[in-house]
Design a protein around this motif. Structure first.
Motif, mmCIF file in Angstrom:
data_model
loop_
_atom_site.group_PDB
_atom_site.id
_atom_site.type_symbol
_atom_site.label_atom_id
_atom_site.label_comp_id
_atom_site.label_asym_id
_atom_site.label_seq_id
_atom_site.Cartn_x
_atom_site.Cartn_y
_atom_site.Cartn_z
ATOM 1 N N VAL A 76 4.029 7.292 -2.217
ATOM 2 C CA VAL A 76 4.862 6.307 -2.911
ATOM 3 C C VAL A 76 5.042 5.055 -2.058
ATOM 4 O O VAL A 76 4.941 3.923 -2.554
ATOM 5 C CB VAL A 76 6.229 6.931 -3.269
ATOM 6 C CG1 VAL A 76 7.187 5.862 -3.770
ATOM 7 C CG2 VAL A 76 6.056 8.013 -4.316
ATOM 8 N N VAL A 77 5.297 5.232 -0.768
ATOM 9 C CA VAL A 77 5.478 4.079 0.117
ATOM 10 C C VAL A 77 4.206 3.238 0.182
ATOM 11 O O VAL A 77 4.249 1.999 0.076
ATOM 12 C CB VAL A 77 5.893 4.556 1.523
ATOM 13 C CG1 VAL A 77 5.854 3.396 2.511
ATOM 14 C CG2 VAL A 77 7.293 5.153 1.481
ATOM 15 N N VAL A 83 0.941 -2.557 -4.124
ATOM 16 C CA VAL A 83 1.141 -3.250 -5.396
ATOM 17 C C VAL A 83 2.146 -4.388 -5.284
ATOM 18 O O VAL A 83 2.138 -5.303 -6.129
ATOM 19 C CB VAL A 83 1.592 -2.262 -6.493
ATOM 20 C CG1 VAL A 83 0.540 -1.192 -6.702
ATOM 21 C CG2 VAL A 83 2.935 -1.635 -6.147
ATOM 22 N N GLU A 84 3.007 -4.359 -4.279
ATOM 23 C CA GLU A 84 3.969 -5.439 -4.108
ATOM 24 C C GLU A 84 3.438 -6.566 -3.227
ATOM 25 O O GLU A 84 4.128 -7.560 -3.011
ATOM 26 C CB GLU A 84 5.268 -4.892 -3.513
ATOM 27 C CG GLU A 84 6.007 -3.914 -4.406
ATOM 28 C CD GLU A 84 6.456 -4.548 -5.714
ATOM 29 O OE1 GLU A 84 6.720 -5.773 -5.716
ATOM 30 O OE2 GLU A 84 6.534 -3.842 -6.729
ATOM 31 N N THR A 91 -6.675 -9.043 -5.896
ATOM 32 C CA THR A 91 -7.448 -7.948 -5.291
ATOM 33 C C THR A 91 -7.807 -6.894 -6.334
ATOM 34 O O THR A 91 -8.933 -6.377 -6.345
ATOM 35 C CB THR A 91 -6.635 -7.296 -4.154
ATOM 36 O OG1 THR A 91 -6.325 -8.282 -3.170
ATOM 37 C CG2 THR A 91 -7.412 -6.163 -3.516
ATOM 38 N N LYS A 92 -6.869 -6.588 -7.205
ATOM 39 C CA LYS A 92 -7.143 -5.611 -8.256
ATOM 40 C C LYS A 92 -8.267 -6.078 -9.164
ATOM 41 O O LYS A 92 -9.144 -5.297 -9.549
ATOM 42 C CB LYS A 92 -5.865 -5.371 -9.064
ATOM 43 C CG LYS A 92 -6.027 -4.370 -10.199
ATOM 44 C CD LYS A 92 -4.726 -4.190 -10.967
ATOM 45 C CE LYS A 92 -4.914 -3.229 -12.125
ATOM 46 N NZ LYS A 92 -3.640 -3.056 -12.899
ATOM 47 N N GLU A 93 -8.246 -7.345 -9.505
ATOM 48 C CA GLU A 93 -9.291 -7.881 -10.383
ATOM 49 C C GLU A 93 -10.646 -7.902 -9.704
ATOM 50 O O GLU A 93 -11.684 -7.677 -10.340
ATOM 51 C CB GLU A 93 -8.902 -9.299 -10.823
ATOM 52 C CG GLU A 93 -9.925 -9.969 -11.722
ATOM 53 C CD GLU A 93 -9.536 -11.402 -12.051
ATOM 54 O OE1 GLU A 93 -10.362 -12.100 -12.660
ATOM 55 O OE2 GLU A 93 -8.420 -11.809 -11.687
ATOM 56 N N THR A 94 -10.668 -8.162 -8.385
ATOM 57 C CA THR A 94 -11.922 -8.325 -7.667
ATOM 58 C C THR A 94 -12.533 -6.992 -7.246
ATOM 59 O O THR A 94 -13.758 -6.844 -7.238
ATOM 60 C CB THR A 94 -11.704 -9.199 -6.419
ATOM 61 O OG1 THR A 94 -11.107 -10.437 -6.821
ATOM 62 C CG2 THR A 94 -13.016 -9.466 -5.711
ATOM 63 N N PHE A 95 -11.711 -6.005 -6.875
ATOM 64 C CA PHE A 95 -12.219 -4.748 -6.327
ATOM 65 C C PHE A 95 -12.032 -3.543 -7.250
ATOM 66 O O PHE A 95 -12.664 -2.515 -7.030
ATOM 67 C CB PHE A 95 -11.526 -4.441 -4.994
ATOM 68 C CG PHE A 95 -11.957 -5.334 -3.868
ATOM 69 C CD1 PHE A 95 -13.037 -4.998 -3.070
ATOM 70 C CD2 PHE A 95 -11.287 -6.519 -3.614
ATOM 71 C CE1 PHE A 95 -13.432 -5.814 -2.029
ATOM 72 C CE2 PHE A 95 -11.674 -7.353 -2.573
ATOM 73 C CZ PHE A 95 -12.756 -7.004 -1.783
ATOM 74 N N PHE A 96 -11.182 -3.646 -8.243
ATOM 75 C CA PHE A 96 -10.879 -2.483 -9.079
ATOM 76 C C PHE A 96 -10.963 -2.834 -10.568
ATOM 77 O O PHE A 96 -10.092 -2.458 -11.353
ATOM 78 C CB PHE A 96 -9.484 -1.938 -8.746
ATOM 79 C CG PHE A 96 -9.323 -1.536 -7.308
ATOM 80 C CD1 PHE A 96 -9.804 -0.324 -6.851
ATOM 81 C CD2 PHE A 96 -8.708 -2.403 -6.413
ATOM 82 C CE1 PHE A 96 -9.664 0.034 -5.518
ATOM 83 C CE2 PHE A 96 -8.560 -2.048 -5.080
ATOM 84 C CZ PHE A 96 -9.044 -0.828 -4.629
#
Length: 322
Positions: A76-77, A83-84, A91-96
């Motif tokens: 969780v940590v 995500v924060e 990064t999410k758009e580029t790698f995931f």
């Protein structure tokens, strides 16, 4: 130890209720006069033994609960940290990216077949060449001195040379020579470079196994009329190979990962297939897909290596043969 009336204490048992090996689980329908429990074959478990087992079970449950809570809290940590982060959306758009992951997966799996074939072929070649080099390094007598020097020079050179440089020299340098009858296929050249490097590591593993066999084994074989070659083949090498199975499996796991480096010569393996999509889309999700595929392929081999190592350790601790 408490014994029910009419029953005898098995030979070899003591007052602490230690159970001989092979005793089955106790049944409740045979309680002794002072709280003992009778096993299926008549062996009586003392109350002290039962209390000890209950304590161990409770401690195991407590340890499992603590480990689960600790793992969940850590996950969780880490999740919140990622995500924060300010750059997480980009990064999410580029790698995931799910779109590019679906596009890359079939092509990466097609390229992975090349990596698997390289692992199988190079793995066999590495084992054979490594064994020959190890034998050459352990030959006795002054007549074999040049062979021992060449084998030592080979292992020292290729263990010290970075694999990526070895691949570049072989994959890019050999075609530049324009030798007649020499292949320029990057797959074959890349496999050759992998074999040269890993055979040096495997040779040292085999040599360590050969030298770990006590000299009395060879002397006993010679006293029975075996020649030096027969003693090495039938007495020394079988023991050496069994002792070195775990490190050999670790080297094969490393070889499986490094087969992806043949892509520097243009071979379309899993890494190169991902690289082609990245070059066209400027999205790095295919690299993540390729990495996860390699991890999925490596984990079973790693767990198998751990199992073999633990099994050999148990047999060694019990005084059995390796």
């Amino acid at each position: 130890m408490t014994v029910t009336e009419g029953e005898s204490v098995p030979e070899g048992s003591d007052d602490k209720g230690d159970m001989p090996s092979g005793i089955g689980a106790a049944t409740e329908s045979g309680a002794g006069a002072e709280g003992g429990v009778v096993a299926d074959d008549g062996y009586v478990l003392s109350e002290r033994r039962l209390e000890r087992e209950r304590f161990r079970r409770a401690r195991a449950r407590r340890a499992t609960a603590v480990a689960a809570v600790s793992t969940l809290a850590t996950a969780v940590v880490l999740y919140l940290i990622v995500v924060e982060a300010p750059g997480w959306p980009r990064t999410k758009e580029t790698f995931f990216s799910a779109h590019y992951a679906r596009e890359a997966l079939p092509k990466v799996l097609d390229g992975l077949w090349l990596n698997v074939r390289l692992l199988l072929v190079c793995g066999v070649a590495v084992l054979v060449l490594g064994m020959l080099i190890a034998i050459a390094r352990t030959l006795r007598g002054p007549v074999f001195f040049p062979l021992r020097v060449l084998a030592a020079a080979y292992t020292d050179f290729f263990r010290g040379l970075p694999l990526i440089i070895n691949l570049m020299i072989v994959v890019l340098g050999v075609p530049a020579l324009r030798l007649q009858g020499v292949t320029v296929d990057p797959v074959l050249l890349g496999g050759t470079a992998l074999t040269l490097t890993y055979s040096a590591y495997v040779a040292e593993v085999f040599r360590a196994g050969i030298e770990s066999v006590h000299p009395s084994q060879r002397a006993a074989a010679r006293s029975l009329g075996l020649t030096n070659r027969q003693a090495l083949r039938y007495v020394v090498l079988p023991q050496a190979v069994r002792r070195q199975v775990p490190p050999l499996l670790n080297d094969l796991v490393s070889l499986q990962k490094d087969t992806g480096l043949v892509s520097i010569g243009g071979a379309v393996d899993a890494v190169r297939a991902a690289d082609i999509i990245v070059g066209r889309s400027l999205n790095y999700t295919p690299y993540i897909v390729a990495g996860l595929v390699f991890v999925a392929l490596t984990i079973p081999m790693t767990r198998f290596t751990d199992w073999v190592t633990a099994r050999m350790d148990r047999r060694r601790a019990q005084g059995g043969t390796l």
